[in-house]
Enzyme design. Structure first.
Site, mmCIF file in Angstrom:
data_model
loop_
_atom_site.group_PDB
_atom_site.id
_atom_site.type_symbol
_atom_site.label_atom_id
_atom_site.label_comp_id
_atom_site.label_asym_id
_atom_site.label_seq_id
_atom_site.Cartn_x
_atom_site.Cartn_y
_atom_site.Cartn_z
ATOM 1 N N ARG A 164 50.893 57.880 -23.736
ATOM 2 C CA ARG A 164 51.824 57.750 -24.872
ATOM 3 C C ARG A 164 51.045 58.044 -26.145
ATOM 4 N NH1 ARG A 164 53.810 53.263 -21.513
ATOM 5 N NH2 ARG A 164 55.984 53.687 -21.082
ATOM 6 N N GLU A 166 41.406 32.704 -8.792
ATOM 7 C CA GLU A 166 41.661 31.257 -8.797
ATOM 8 C C GLU A 166 42.686 30.872 -7.725
ATOM 9 O OE1 GLU A 166 42.121 29.749 -12.804
ATOM 10 O OE2 GLU A 166 40.158 30.554 -13.404
HETATM 11 N N1 URA Z 1 54.956 48.794 -17.436
HETATM 12 C C1 URA Z 1 54.022 49.732 -17.738
HETATM 13 O O1 URA Z 1 52.812 49.496 -17.609
HETATM 14 N N2 URA Z 1 54.450 50.932 -18.178
HETATM 15 C C2 URA Z 1 55.768 51.229 -18.363
HETATM 16 O O2 URA Z 1 56.098 52.328 -18.785
HETATM 17 C C3 URA Z 1 56.725 50.232 -18.040
HETATM 18 C C4 URA Z 1 56.282 49.017 -17.583
#
Ligand code: URA
Length: 268
Positions: free
Chosen positions: A171, A83
């Site tokens: 994670r 955009e």
């Molecule tokens: N942004 C992310 O995508 N990962 C992080 O660990 C910190 C900021």
């Protein structure tokens, strides 16, 4: 609106129209960061706000400039780029936060992206380094020159843009969500020479290349995934990241950027 040309219309998500944005636009993710960015400017006005997209336009040291928040992730950032391109922006610089996966990129340092790979979903397949999500050389060189001038600790490298913050960045997942592909991911990407994780650069750079725009990304390190450092007062540094890019844009004319680019490449 009489015209059916999408370039002439108020844009569907950003709610900006022709004349609302400057040629150069800074792209933080977080809409709350927009007023922090414009605080440093000579003057500014919020021209649109809808969903995660908040746009202000003004000037910095006499140079017209805009800022638009992209929200989190590739789909949201891609809408912002499309955009903004339609209403005439030609230089886009992401100013965000990231997680670093190399020891040397400490919390509070800057990462300047030279190219971005994309990790799709939570699988362990990601687009390779030769994918054309390459930052504009002049923008990279000018960001480097600005970081040097302003005495920031910075790193230039390859960014991995992920589609999720948790499993996509290695994670542990929540109990009921399988963290597919996350095991060994950080090690795998380190071996592929990746410097940091974030979630928007690849989409921004890829689309900028498609549309022939100039684009780059600079992110403040909020977490170091190897040392376990985590920035809690990171907002402050992110505002500084934005002012770095503002400063850069205000000074960036073709000639300066090109000579900085050739100096930087000569030093590689
Ligand atoms: N942004 C992310 O995508 N990962 C992080 O660990 C910190 C900021």
């Amino acid at each position: 609106m009489d015209s059916e040309d999408p370039n002439d219309a108020e844009q569907y998500h950003l709610e900006v129209g022709p004349g609302d944005v400057a040629d150069s636009v800074l792209l933080p993710g977080n809409p709350e960061r927009v007023p922090k960015v414009t605080d440093a400017w000579d003057h500014s006005e919020e021209v649109a706000r809808h969903r995660e997209y908040r746009t202000a336009t003004g000037s910095y040291e006499g140079t017209p400039i805009s800022v638009t928040s992209t929200g989190i992730g590739s789909p949201s950032a891609a809408i912002a780029v499309e955009e903004l391109a339609r209403v005439g922006a030609d230089t886009l610089i992401r100013v965000g936060s990231c997680g670093a996966i190399r020891e040397e990129a400490a919390v509070g340092d800057l990462v300047i992206t030279r190219g971005a790979v994309r990790q799709e979903g939570t699988s362990d397949e990601y687009v390779r380094e030769d994918y054309p999500a390459v930052a504009d050389h002049a923008v990279v060189a000018a960001l480097v020159a600005a970081a040097e001038r302003l005495d920031y600790d910075y790193h230039v490298g390859l960014t991995c843009s992920t589609d999720s913050f948790y499993a996509g960045q290695g994670r542990p997942g929540f109990e009921n969500f399988e963290a597919r592909g996350s095991e060994g991911l950080v090690e795998e990407l380190r071996a592929a020479n990746v410097l940091n994780f974030e979630m928007e650069a690849s989409a921004i750079l890829t689309l900028a290349n498609v549309y022939g725009l100039r684009a780059g990304a600079v992110c403040s390190v909020y977490a170091n995934r190897v040392t376990g450092e985590f920035r809690t007062e990171g907002e402050r540094r992110a505002a500084e990241t934005a002012s770095l890019a503002t400063h850069l844009l205000a000074q960036m004319d073709e000639r300066v950027a090109e000579s900085a680019a050739s100096e930087w490449h000569a030093g590689l």
